[in-house]
Write an enzyme that holds these catalytic residues in place. Sequence first.
Site, PDB file in Angstrom:
ATOM      1  N   ASP A 447       0.827  -1.201   0.000  1.00  0.00           N
ATOM      2  CA  ASP A 447       0.000   0.000   0.000  1.00  0.00           C
ATOM      3  C   ASP A 447       0.868   1.259   0.000  1.00  0.00           C
ATOM      4  O   ASP A 447       2.073   1.210   0.292  1.00  0.00           O
ATOM      5  CB  ASP A 447      -0.903  -0.034   1.241  1.00  0.00           C
ATOM      6  CG  ASP A 447      -2.220   0.705   1.038  1.00  0.00           C
ATOM      7  OD1 ASP A 447      -2.304   1.530   0.116  1.00  0.00           O
ATOM      8  OD2 ASP A 447      -3.156   0.448   1.820  1.00  0.00           O
ATOM      9  N   ASP A 515     -10.918   1.830  -3.081  1.00  0.00           N
ATOM     10  CA  ASP A 515     -11.475   1.606  -1.748  1.00  0.00           C
ATOM     11  C   ASP A 515     -12.995   1.674  -1.770  1.00  0.00           C
ATOM     12  O   ASP A 515     -13.653   1.335  -0.786  1.00  0.00           O
ATOM     13  CB  ASP A 515     -10.929   2.634  -0.754  1.00  0.00           C
ATOM     14  CG  ASP A 515      -9.554   2.248  -0.237  1.00  0.00           C
ATOM     15  OD1 ASP A 515      -9.183   1.058  -0.352  1.00  0.00           O
ATOM     16  OD2 ASP A 515      -8.838   3.127   0.272  1.00  0.00           O
TER      17      ASP A 515
HETATM   18  C1  GLA Z   1      -5.777   1.940   2.265  1.00  0.00           C
HETATM   19  C2  GLA Z   1      -6.169   0.777   1.383  1.00  0.00           C
HETATM   20  C3  GLA Z   1      -7.219  -0.045   2.088  1.00  0.00           C
HETATM   21  C4  GLA Z   1      -6.692  -0.525   3.411  1.00  0.00           C
HETATM   22  C5  GLA Z   1      -6.244   0.642   4.244  1.00  0.00           C
HETATM   23  C6  GLA Z   1      -5.535   0.189   5.507  1.00  0.00           C
HETATM   24  O1  GLA Z   1      -6.816   2.839   2.411  1.00  0.00           O
HETATM   25  O2  GLA Z   1      -6.616   1.232   0.141  1.00  0.00           O
HETATM   26  O3  GLA Z   1      -7.612  -1.135   1.282  1.00  0.00           O
HETATM   27  O4  GLA Z   1      -5.632  -1.408   3.179  1.00  0.00           O
HETATM   28  O5  GLA Z   1      -5.344   1.484   3.533  1.00  0.00           O
HETATM   29  O6  GLA Z   1      -5.130   1.228   6.301  1.00  0.00           O
END
Ligand code: GLA
Length: 691
Positions: A447, A515
Amino acid sequence: MPAPEPRLWVVDTPNTSYVVALDADDRLHGLHWGPKLTYEQASELELPRTQRHGIFDAQGFPLDLNPASAIRYGQTGLQVRFGDGTRELELRFTAASESDRALELVFVDSHYPLEVRVRYRSLDDGDVIERSTALRNTGDEPIEIVRADSATWVLPRLEDYRLSQLHGEWGSEFQLTRGAIPHGETLIGSRRGFTGHHSNPWLAIDDGTATETLGAVWSTNLAWSGSWRTTVERYPNDRVTVSAGFGHDPVTFDLGAGETLETPVATGVYTEGGFSASANAWHDYALGHVLPHPEEDRPVLYNSWEATTFDIDLHSQIALAEKAADMGCELFVMDDAWFGARTSDRAGLGDWWPNPDRFPDGLGPLIGRVRELGMRFGIWVEPEMVNPDSELYRKHPDWVYHRPHRRRTEMRNQLVLNLAREDVREWMEDWLDRLLTENDIDFVKWDMNRPFTEAGWPDEDDADRLWIDHTRNLYRVIDAIRAKHPRVRIESCASGGGRVDLGILRRTDQVWTSDNTDGIDRIEIQEGLAQAYPARVMGAWVTDSPNPFTRREVPLDFRFHVAMAGVLAVGGDLHEWSGDELARGKELVDAYKEVRPTIQHGRRHPLRAGGIGGVQYVRGEETVVLAWRKARRFGNPDAPVKLHGLDADAKYRDEATGRVHHGAVLMAHGLDLGLDPGDYASGMVRLTRLS
Ligand code: GLA
């Protein structure tokens, strides 16, 4: 010395040609990008004539290698500043080398010690052309690089020009828009240090008449995951160029004495057959030449983020894993909050060891249980980031991008590590290697949750190179980890779909699309992503209803059918699902597994019939139709959905009903999907070719 012959080159792909030629002043013109031409045919093409009004129209001809030089007032793809302040380049052609599918043209400046190599490479199984530029400083003093685009594409003359692009934001990535190209310069890009949600480096140009299935489309992309810029320039005389490269203004950096700067690969493809043909050419390219393990089917994963967010421990993860396994998930991914003091987004990033309260015996017990359940195990990391409230930051406050006398702006309570530094790169490679060596991990969700700010590096003289070196070192770390742990597969995530590009896809296996997991919003997001990238990389979770992000209520089948158009995954709080929902989820996961090779590796055709939208994948004998309709209008019955890419003379059996259809009828008249008449109806049809 006279320049060597020839002065015209044809870059051939199986169905297309790109033709470049030098004029008497060694300027490199793009003479053709379109249907295939032989060398003899291409030799008939004329170099642009001088403009009517002389000096005032001197920018009138588009160049394939477009250096900042006298009488070039528009966008230029190659801009440098020599030690004495000179910015104008006077490039002389010195050599060409041609091999089977590669062409390299070499230029040197007539006075200053700069060598420019322009490269083209074509493939034998697709029409994508790969291009890059290399700059070499052959002198003793640094040369300032202001802009070094990988390629400038010269579009042919069209009656009009329309640009298709992907813009968005967090939670609404990959929004496809099409609009007329205005005169002047249209700039898309990212100044954020990563690819970004706001624009994707893919674009397409047509003459305004292309449809999903008809018409010529020119499309480009850039294989780079840091800041980037693409300038589409429409000249006063209606010529158009697309110039793409890494970096952004006003960032400049030095090319030291003897150093070579290699730009990332820029890609372009000309196709006929509308936007679908263009998208499929990109998919074939990604599957044939970009992804590290394209032949693999991606597993159905379960990700715990939406179910638990930061509230996790061994027992709650095991409880979810048990439910996920029952549903048929094949890979259990533990998301954020397993490490350091990470119990919220305020602390712990950078401290990559299991949180002792949550996992007192390390990750072993969880991984062991996940394996017992017959699943693989994956884990979330965000290696480029640090919370100021972390042991790492307390020890190395100088490891983040920062400037003297400026605050360190936090976003999501975190700062960006200076991955351009060798010590940071080594540290990252080291802990990732240890994590993967000490634990039986199959999958990493990588990420990256904030852009750069105060991107300084006080101890470094040429600090702006961090904009390039961060991404290069990111690639190095991922490449090293892959080499040491060949079993591990990687998902690229940056707050959802913020780092989806051909550079990261060269070293990762799938992406986290967004997301936003709302089944309705996802339709558009997925449609946009599919313009450039194949279903095989498009991670799609089925989550809860109402959706935690949009609060919209969408039926389970609909959520599944939309997610099944990519790499199906489950991400809901399965403890909250009813027994019926769990059972239906399992049925749909099982159904997906049956058609997965067709979806993940097949040819994609978007479908539309009145209020019904959908997508069809065709591979060999098998066709899969996924379709959805939000609402019927005025109670009208649904129209049959016309299919694509079938054999008109063949017959196709519907595997659910046993009904046999003629290919010709399915394509000319359509398939009645028999969707439920109510709102949010959806379905999947699987057809097998019989003869
Ligand atoms: C980001 C990612 C999510 C999740 C969060 C965790 O927003 O896109 O899928 O992994 O971080 O903090």
